[in-house]
Structure formats: C-alpha cells, structure tokens
Design a protein around this motif. Structure first.
Motif, PDB file in Angstrom:
ATOM      1  N   HIS A  54      19.843   4.508  49.535  1.00 21.23           N
ATOM      2  CA  HIS A  54      20.411   3.159  49.512  1.00 21.23           C
ATOM      3  C   HIS A  54      21.408   2.993  48.364  1.00 21.23           C
ATOM      4  CE1 HIS A  54      20.551  -1.200  49.966  1.00 21.23           C
ATOM      5  NE2 HIS A  54      20.323  -1.308  48.677  1.00 21.23           N
ATOM      6  N   LYS A  57      23.982   6.897  48.202  1.00 23.24           N
ATOM      7  CA  LYS A  57      24.462   7.285  49.538  1.00 23.24           C
ATOM      8  C   LYS A  57      24.361   8.781  49.823  1.00 23.24           C
ATOM      9  CE  LYS A  57      25.590   3.037  50.388  1.00 23.24           C
ATOM     10  NZ  LYS A  57      24.522   2.205  50.831  1.00 23.24           N
ATOM     11  N   VAL A  85      12.950   0.055  50.281  1.00 22.48           N
ATOM     12  CA  VAL A  85      14.303   0.581  50.149  1.00 22.48           C
ATOM     13  C   VAL A  85      14.191   2.094  50.239  1.00 22.48           C
ATOM     14  CG1 VAL A  85      16.306   0.780  48.632  1.00 22.48           C
ATOM     15  CG2 VAL A  85      14.972  -1.305  48.628  1.00 22.48           C
ATOM     16  N   GLU A  86      15.044   2.717  51.016  1.00 20.18           N
ATOM     17  CA  GLU A  86      15.041   4.173  51.141  1.00 20.18           C
ATOM     18  C   GLU A  86      15.947   4.773  50.071  1.00 20.18           C
ATOM     19  OE1 GLU A  86      15.655   7.542  54.575  1.00 20.18           O
ATOM     20  OE2 GLU A  86      16.301   5.498  54.954  1.00 20.18           O
TER      21      GLU A  86
END
Length: 123
Positions: A54, A57, A85-86
């Motif tokens: 996240h 990137k 959140v990844e």
C-alpha cells in the motif's frame, strides 16, 4: 472491506473452510485468499490481497518483494478484514513497533549464530 466482482457489483468476501490437506496441496490457489487473524488462519472465497504494498507499491508478483502481509490498524473481531492494509515486510517494520522488536530479536539470533559459526570454523 468490500470487493468488486466480475460483473461490477460490490460484495463482502465469504469465509470458506477447506481442509488442511487441501490448503497444502493448493498453496498457490489460496495464497491471496488467506489471512492470519489473532493466531488463526482464515480463508475466503475470493482474493483479498493484491500482492502490492500500500505504501511503497512494491509487488510480490513482479519479484520486488518476497511477500505482502495484512497489517491491522485496529482489530474488529466481528469483521477480521476491517481496518487492514496490505504492506511489504520492510514497510511493516517501519509501521509497527511491536513488529520491530520481534524482527530485531529474530535477526539478532541469526546474526550472532552466523558470526559464532564463522569464528569457530575459521571462515
């Protein structure tokens, strides 16, 4: 957390309960459908991960990072996917103080072992 389906509608992922042998035999199929929550593994019927961090990137599909993890900003026992959140491991290290301590302790053990090993064996 809702996801868009192939026909454009939004829906919540549903939990499924595959056997352990099925999970092991089909690891690649379940890779983006699994989540660890409070020490338990939860499997969903659709992909809940994109494989991309996240924050920075970096993508595990492109080989830029080894994997991604779901980091919980808040825990909600009724919805385990809420407030997640990844992120990649390096961003997880920066975000989570508890995680920093665990990682530092883990790698300190490995580092001291490798240093002692090289000293003992004259490498």
């Amino acid at each position: 957390m809702s996801y868009r389906t192939e026909n454009g509608n939004w829906r919540e992922p549903k939990r499924i309960f595959p056997s352990k042998t099925e999970l092991i035999a089909n690891q690649d199929f379940y890779k983006y459908k699994r989540q660890k929550y409070r020490g338990k593994s939860i499997v969903y019927d659709m992909n809940i991960r994109t494989g991309e961090c996240h924050f920075c990137k970096k993508s595990d599909k492109k080989g830029e990072t080894s994997r991604t993890v779901l980091h919980h900003l808040h825990y909600d026992n009724s919805k385990p996917l809420a407030w997640t959140v990844e992120i990649c491991p390096s961003c997880h290290y920066k975000v989570d103080k508890k995680n920093k301590n665990k990682i530092d302790r883990h790698y300190a053990k490995k580092k001291s072992f490798s240093q002692n090993y090289t000293k003992r064996h004259g490498l």
